[in-house]
Design a protein around this motif. Structure first.
Motif, PDB file in Angstrom:
ATOM      1  N   LEU A  28      11.182  22.889  -0.193  1.00 10.99           N
ATOM      2  CA  LEU A  28      10.284  21.360  -1.022  1.00 10.99           C
ATOM      3  C   LEU A  28       9.512  20.750   0.155  1.00 10.99           C
ATOM      4  N   TYR A  29       8.253  20.629   0.044  1.00  6.53           N
ATOM      5  CA  TYR A  29       7.703  19.289   1.480  1.00  6.53           C
ATOM      6  C   TYR A  29       6.728  18.679   0.331  1.00  6.53           C
ATOM      7  N   ILE A  30       5.582  18.027   1.571  1.00  7.08           N
ATOM      8  CA  ILE A  30       5.283  17.135   0.965  1.00  7.08           C
ATOM      9  C   ILE A  30       3.510  17.270   1.408  1.00  7.08           C
ATOM     10  N   ASP A  31       2.931  17.277  -0.093  1.00  7.77           N
ATOM     11  CA  ASP A  31       0.868  17.897   0.327  1.00  7.77           C
ATOM     12  C   ASP A  31       0.390  15.526   0.077  1.00  7.77           C
ATOM     13  N   LEU A  32       0.298  15.373   1.408  1.00  7.84           N
ATOM     14  CA  LEU A  32       0.118  14.493   1.730  1.00  7.84           C
ATOM     15  C   LEU A  32      -1.231  13.533   1.359  1.00  7.84           C
ATOM     16  N   ASP A  33      -1.973  13.732   0.904  1.00  7.59           N
ATOM     17  CA  ASP A  33      -2.943  14.368  -0.234  1.00  7.59           C
ATOM     18  C   ASP A  33      -2.658  14.424  -1.878  1.00  7.59           C
ATOM     19  N   GLY A  34      -2.132  13.642  -2.859  1.00  8.52           N
ATOM     20  CA  GLY A  34      -1.520  14.198  -3.910  1.00  8.52           C
ATOM     21  C   GLY A  34      -2.826  14.251  -4.637  1.00  8.52           C
ATOM     22  N   SER A  35      -3.108  14.762  -5.782  1.00 13.14           N
ATOM     23  CA  SER A  35      -3.993  15.256  -7.084  1.00 13.14           C
ATOM     24  C   SER A  35      -4.616  14.151  -7.327  1.00 13.14           C
ATOM     25  N   THR A  36      -5.170  13.190  -6.754  1.00 12.04           N
ATOM     26  CA  THR A  36      -6.073  12.006  -7.576  1.00 12.04           C
ATOM     27  C   THR A  36      -7.257  11.853  -6.883  1.00 12.04           C
ATOM     28  N   SER A  37      -7.566  12.768  -5.897  1.00  7.82           N
ATOM     29  CA  SER A  37      -8.248  12.364  -5.141  1.00  7.82           C
ATOM     30  C   SER A  37      -8.475  11.162  -3.932  1.00  7.82           C
ATOM     31  N   ALA A  89      -5.453   9.974  -1.241  1.00  8.75           N
ATOM     32  CA  ALA A  89      -4.461  10.401  -0.166  1.00  8.75           C
ATOM     33  C   ALA A  89      -3.496   8.886  -0.079  1.00  8.75           C
ATOM     34  N   GLY A  90      -2.315   9.397  -0.470  1.00  4.97           N
ATOM     35  CA  GLY A  90      -1.127   7.608  -0.519  1.00  4.97           C
ATOM     36  C   GLY A  90      -0.844   7.503   0.609  1.00  4.97           C
ATOM     37  N   ASP A  91      -0.329   6.500   1.392  1.00  3.00           N
ATOM     38  CA  ASP A  91       0.418   6.481   2.522  1.00  3.00           C
ATOM     39  C   ASP A  91       2.131   6.762   2.054  1.00  3.00           C
ATOM     40  N   PHE A  92       2.258   7.285   2.804  1.00  2.42           N
ATOM     41  CA  PHE A  92       3.825   7.941   2.358  1.00  2.42           C
ATOM     42  C   PHE A  92       4.485   7.713   3.614  1.00  2.42           C
ATOM     43  N   SER A  93       5.625   6.365   3.087  1.00  2.00           N
ATOM     44  CA  SER A  93       6.457   5.697   4.074  1.00  2.00           C
ATOM     45  C   SER A  93       8.018   5.591   3.538  1.00  2.00           C
ATOM     46  N   SER A  94       8.972   5.664   4.711  1.00  2.00           N
ATOM     47  CA  SER A  94      10.617   6.055   4.362  1.00  2.00           C
ATOM     48  C   SER A  94      10.827   4.665   3.685  1.00  2.00           C
ATOM     49  N   LYS A  95      11.741   3.917   3.925  1.00  2.00           N
ATOM     50  CA  LYS A  95      12.283   3.151   3.566  1.00  2.00           C
ATOM     51  C   LYS A  95      12.748   2.674   5.114  1.00  2.00           C
ATOM     52  N   ALA A  96      12.703   1.397   4.353  1.00  2.00           N
ATOM     53  CA  ALA A  96      13.149   0.505   5.951  1.00  2.00           C
ATOM     54  C   ALA A  96      14.377   0.587   6.661  1.00  2.00           C
ATOM     55  N   PHE A 133      11.233   8.559  -5.271  1.00  3.03           N
ATOM     56  CA  PHE A 133      11.989   9.329  -3.751  1.00  3.03           C
ATOM     57  C   PHE A 133      13.078   8.724  -3.943  1.00  3.03           C
ATOM     58  N   ALA A 134      13.828   8.379  -5.029  1.00  2.30           N
ATOM     59  CA  ALA A 134      15.324   7.665  -3.995  1.00  2.30           C
ATOM     60  C   ALA A 134      15.569   6.409  -4.146  1.00  2.30           C
ATOM     61  N   GLY A 135      14.358   5.976  -3.286  1.00  5.56           N
ATOM     62  CA  GLY A 135      14.721   4.897  -2.727  1.00  5.56           C
ATOM     63  C   GLY A 135      14.053   4.918  -0.734  1.00  5.56           C
ATOM     64  N   ASN A 136      14.338   6.421  -0.933  1.00  4.94           N
ATOM     65  CA  ASN A 136      14.416   7.163   0.331  1.00  4.94           C
ATOM     66  C   ASN A 136      12.655   6.646   1.179  1.00  4.94           C
ATOM     67  N   TRP A 137      11.378   7.057   0.050  1.00  5.93           N
ATOM     68  CA  TRP A 137      10.120   6.913   0.353  1.00  5.93           C
ATOM     69  C   TRP A 137       9.342   5.900  -0.560  1.00  5.93           C
ATOM     70  N   THR A 138       8.292   5.289  -0.735  1.00  7.95           N
ATOM     71  CA  THR A 138       7.294   4.785  -1.740  1.00  7.95           C
ATOM     72  C   THR A 138       6.100   5.083  -0.850  1.00  7.95           C
ATOM     73  N   VAL A 139       5.651   5.767  -1.953  1.00  9.91           N
ATOM     74  CA  VAL A 139       3.633   5.764  -1.793  1.00  9.91           C
ATOM     75  C   VAL A 139       2.849   4.065  -2.476  1.00  9.91           C
ATOM     76  N   THR A 140       1.688   4.372  -1.428  1.00  7.31           N
ATOM     77  CA  THR A 140       0.843   2.981  -1.642  1.00  7.31           C
ATOM     78  C   THR A 140      -0.360   3.518  -1.531  1.00  7.31           C
ATOM     79  N   ASN A 141      -1.431   3.115  -1.876  1.00  8.40           N
ATOM     80  CA  ASN A 141      -2.700   3.211  -2.077  1.00  8.40           C
ATOM     81  C   ASN A 141      -3.469   4.459  -2.240  1.00  8.40           C
TER      82      ASN A 141
END
Length: 197
Positions: A70-79, A81-88, A43-51
């Motif tokens: 484009l938009y974000i499906d907040l529950d990805g395709s690994t069963s 759901a990730g924590d979607f966090s903006s850069k600080a 996400f070009a340093g704008n967002w990180t995905v954890t967990n």
């Protein structure tokens, strides 16, 4: 300079001084600059995905809202759901407006989404058919801080709530009244000078 011209100048100064300050956007993303795909991590340093994971969808790729980019499906395709966090974000002490656009997954199940930014925390319960909705929240920071906007989708069935846009803007301080009084003071001094001459 004539009295009329001076008075008009004073009125103009008063108007300029009393005009409300504009808010300043410090972060904004509509996700159109990324590449659609499943389990996206770049996400070009704008967002990180954890967990867990999120998906970038739309523009013909699992496109549930054609014409919305484009938009974000907040529950990805690994069963998972990730924590979607903006850069600080560097936020100075003051008031900020957090605005984001959420909708239900459109695929038959409900989702909960926890949203946080600084002291703000809120849980959204979205049915599958929950419409695209703009949410605006006011967040106060007592001191200069580093803070991220975080979206956490509950569940793990690969069908999360949809996030379409996020922005954070500073809210100008309430100084309009003081500026207006200063402008009126300038007008008063011009009138006094006219009377003395």
């Amino acid at each position: 300079m004539s009295v009329v011209t001076k008075t008009l100048c004073a009125v103009a100064v008063c108007g300029a001084l009393s005009a409300p300050a504009q808010s300043a956007v410090i972060f904004s993303d509509n996700f159109d600059s990324y590449t659609a795909g499943l389990n996206v991590t770049d996400f070009a340093g704008n967002w990180t995905v954890t967990n867990g994971t999120v998906d970038v969808i739309g523009n013909g790729y699992f496109d549930f809202y054609p014409g919305n980019g484009l938009y974000i499906d907040l529950d990805g395709s690994t069963s998972d759901a990730g924590d979607f966090s903006s850069k600080a974000l560097n936020v100075a002490a003051g008031t900020y407006t957090l605005e984001f656009v959420l909708s239900g997954s459109t695929r038959g199940e409900s989702n909960t989404v926890d949203v946080s930014f600084g002291s703000y925390n809120e849980t959204f319960n979205l049915t599958s058919d929950a419409p695209v909705t703009v949410y605006t929240r006011t967040v106060n920071f007592a001191s200069n801080s580093l803070a991220s906007v975080v979206f956490k989708n509950g569940g793990g069935d690969n069908m999360g709530a949809l996030l379409l846009n996020v922005s954070v803007a500073s809210v100008p301080e309430a100084e309009t009244a003081a500026m207006m009084l200063a402008g009126l003071g300038i007008m008063g001094s011009i009138v006094r000078r006219r009377k003395s001459t």
